[in-house]
Design a protein around this motif. Structure first.
Motif, PDB file in Angstrom:
ATOM      1  N   TRP A   1      50.165  34.211  30.506  1.00  0.00           N
ATOM      2  CA  TRP A   1      50.955  34.380  31.725  1.00  0.00           C
ATOM      3  C   TRP A   1      50.383  35.545  32.520  1.00  0.00           C
ATOM      4  O   TRP A   1      50.176  36.634  31.988  1.00  0.00           O
ATOM      5  CB  TRP A   1      52.422  34.656  31.382  1.00  0.00           C
ATOM      6  N   TYR A   2      50.127  35.270  33.800  1.00  0.00           N
ATOM      7  CA  TYR A   2      49.650  36.290  34.715  1.00  0.00           C
ATOM      8  C   TYR A   2      50.667  36.440  35.843  1.00  0.00           C
ATOM      9  O   TYR A   2      51.340  35.502  36.240  1.00  0.00           O
ATOM     10  CB  TYR A   2      48.300  35.890  35.327  1.00  0.00           C
ATOM     11  N   ARG A   3      50.722  37.642  36.372  1.00  0.00           N
ATOM     12  CA  ARG A   3      51.562  37.910  37.542  1.00  0.00           C
ATOM     13  C   ARG A   3      50.636  38.233  38.701  1.00  0.00           C
ATOM     14  O   ARG A   3      49.674  38.987  38.555  1.00  0.00           O
ATOM     15  CB  ARG A   3      52.485  39.101  37.262  1.00  0.00           C
ATOM     16  N   GLN A   4      50.935  37.676  39.861  1.00  0.00           N
ATOM     17  CA  GLN A   4      50.114  37.933  41.027  1.00  0.00           C
ATOM     18  C   GLN A   4      51.012  38.313  42.199  1.00  0.00           C
ATOM     19  O   GLN A   4      51.824  37.504  42.670  1.00  0.00           O
ATOM     20  CB  GLN A   4      49.252  36.709  41.399  1.00  0.00           C
ATOM     21  N   TYR A   5      50.862  39.548  42.649  1.00  0.00           N
ATOM     22  CA  TYR A   5      51.555  39.980  43.849  1.00  0.00           C
ATOM     23  C   TYR A   5      50.776  39.479  45.056  1.00  0.00           C
ATOM     24  O   TYR A   5      49.560  39.267  44.986  1.00  0.00           O
ATOM     25  CB  TYR A   5      51.671  41.501  43.887  1.00  0.00           C
ATOM     26  N   SER A   6      51.480  39.316  46.159  1.00  0.00           N
ATOM     27  CA  SER A   6      50.862  38.798  47.373  1.00  0.00           C
ATOM     28  C   SER A   6      49.669  39.656  47.794  1.00  0.00           C
ATOM     29  O   SER A   6      49.774  40.880  47.902  1.00  0.00           O
ATOM     30  CB  SER A   6      51.901  38.757  48.492  1.00  0.00           C
ATOM     31  N   GLY A   7      48.536  39.028  47.973  1.00  0.00           N
ATOM     32  CA  GLY A   7      47.353  39.734  48.422  1.00  0.00           C
ATOM     33  C   GLY A   7      46.594  40.466  47.323  1.00  0.00           C
ATOM     34  O   GLY A   7      45.593  41.133  47.593  1.00  0.00           O
ATOM     35  N   LYS A   8      47.064  40.331  46.094  1.00  0.00           N
ATOM     36  CA  LYS A   8      46.417  41.004  44.964  1.00  0.00           C
ATOM     37  C   LYS A   8      45.885  39.982  43.978  1.00  0.00           C
ATOM     38  O   LYS A   8      46.203  38.792  44.048  1.00  0.00           O
ATOM     39  CB  LYS A   8      47.420  41.927  44.250  1.00  0.00           C
TER      40      LYS A   8
ATOM     41  N   MET B 252      51.106  38.623  29.360  1.00  0.00           N
ATOM     42  CA  MET B 252      51.036  38.444  27.921  1.00  0.00           C
ATOM     43  C   MET B 252      50.371  37.123  27.584  1.00  0.00           C
ATOM     44  O   MET B 252      50.203  36.273  28.435  1.00  0.00           O
ATOM     45  CB  MET B 252      52.411  38.540  27.270  1.00  0.00           C
ATOM     46  N   PHE B 253      49.995  37.009  26.322  1.00  0.00           N
ATOM     47  CA  PHE B 253      49.418  35.770  25.834  1.00  0.00           C
ATOM     48  C   PHE B 253      50.135  35.380  24.544  1.00  0.00           C
ATOM     49  O   PHE B 253      50.769  36.205  23.876  1.00  0.00           O
ATOM     50  CB  PHE B 253      47.911  35.920  25.583  1.00  0.00           C
ATOM     51  N   ILE B 254      50.019  34.110  24.213  1.00  0.00           N
ATOM     52  CA  ILE B 254      50.650  33.606  23.002  1.00  0.00           C
ATOM     53  C   ILE B 254      49.781  32.517  22.419  1.00  0.00           C
ATOM     54  O   ILE B 254      49.208  31.697  23.153  1.00  0.00           O
ATOM     55  CB  ILE B 254      52.098  33.111  23.291  1.00  0.00           C
ATOM     56  N   TYR B 255      49.628  32.526  21.107  1.00  0.00           N
ATOM     57  CA  TYR B 255      48.781  31.554  20.439  1.00  0.00           C
ATOM     58  C   TYR B 255      49.572  30.661  19.478  1.00  0.00           C
ATOM     59  O   TYR B 255      49.178  29.526  19.201  1.00  0.00           O
ATOM     60  CB  TYR B 255      47.675  32.251  19.630  1.00  0.00           C
ATOM     61  N   SER B 256      50.682  31.208  18.952  1.00  0.00           N
ATOM     62  CA  SER B 256      51.414  30.494  17.901  1.00  0.00           C
ATOM     63  C   SER B 256      52.750  29.987  18.420  1.00  0.00           C
ATOM     64  O   SER B 256      53.359  30.591  19.313  1.00  0.00           O
ATOM     65  CB  SER B 256      51.670  31.421  16.710  1.00  0.00           C
ATOM     66  N   ASN B 257      53.210  28.909  17.835  1.00  0.00           N
ATOM     67  CA  ASN B 257      54.527  28.390  18.176  1.00  0.00           C
ATOM     68  C   ASN B 257      55.601  29.447  17.955  1.00  0.00           C
ATOM     69  O   ASN B 257      55.521  30.251  17.036  1.00  0.00           O
ATOM     70  CB  ASN B 257      54.863  27.172  17.311  1.00  0.00           C
TER      71      ASN B 257
END
Lengths: 115, 113
Positions: free
Chosen positions: B35-42, B48-53
């Motif tokens: 999951w990534y967060r992107q602010y406007s213009g950035k 975070m990341f996840i690999y396991s159930n």
């Protein structure tokens, strides 16, 4: 850790000229770097995958002769937009993946405006 | 064609509420989810990341993965106005040795004060 820089952060150039954008991994070695383009209110579009010491792999529809990519070292990749046209105006973002693999870390992006 | 789908939103939640962001993916072989967060213009920044159930918690953020259902979600507890951004789901392409990601189109979140 995992800091990626890009230079320049913004550039304005005239139609027909070339622009070089640098992407550096500052605190880790990046075996693979990725170049994306993002138009306003659209998602990221992968342009090419760059591996150190080898030729870049371009996505379908991306002109390799127009978007020249060089990944000369484990910390530096460059994207050169040749003979730029106004339709090349976009937000160009690189990301880097470390030796351990997995996560991509993004640079801050370069906003290109071609007049 | 491998796909990552997200509801584009906009999703609006009041400050202090839980925001729930969802993502489905088409390739059962995918192993890594981000999951990534992107602010406007950035540019995007990794949340975070996840690999396991199961669930993975990091502060106010919880990622949930269900590989059987090919579903990954992000919960944001105690949402703050500063959480207002577009959230991108990314899934690795297991067939690609360069470990490409496939990105969803993003969900726009607005946290109302």
């Amino acid at each position: 850790g995992a800091v990626v820089s890009q230079h320049p952060s913004w550039v304005i150039c005239k139609s027909g000229t070339s622009v070089k954008i640098e992407c550096r991994s500052l605190d880790f070695q990046a075996t693979t770097m990725f170049w994306y383009r993002q138009f306003p209110k659209q998602s990221l579009m992968l342009m090419a995958t760059s591996n150190e010491g080898s030729k870049a792999t371009y996505e379908q529809g991306v002109e390799k002769d127009k978007f020249l990519i060089n990944h000369a070292s484990l910390t530096l990749s460059t994207l050169t937009v040749t003979s730029a046209h106004p339709e090349d105006s976009s937000f160009y973002i690189c990301s880097a993946r470390g030796l351990a693999g997995g996560t991509q870390y993004f640079g801050p992006g370069t906003r290109l405006t071609v007049t | 064609q491998k796909e990552v789908e997200q509801n584009s939103g906009p999703l609006s939640v009041p400050e202090g509420a839980i925001a729930s962001l969802n993502c489905t993916y088409s390739d059962r072989g995918s192993q890594s989810f981000f999951w990534y967060r992107q602010y406007s213009g950035k540019s995007p920044e990794l949340i975070m990341f996840i690999y396991s159930n199961g669930d993975k918690e990091d502060g106010r953020f919880t990622a949930q993965l269900n590989k059987a259902s090919q579903y990954v979600s992000l919960l944001i507890r105690d949402s703050q106005p500063s959480d207002s951004a577009t959230y991108l789901c990314a899934v690795n392409d297991p067939s690609n040795t360069g470990n490409q990601f496939y990105f969803g189109t993003g969900t726009s979140l607005t946290v109302i004060p």
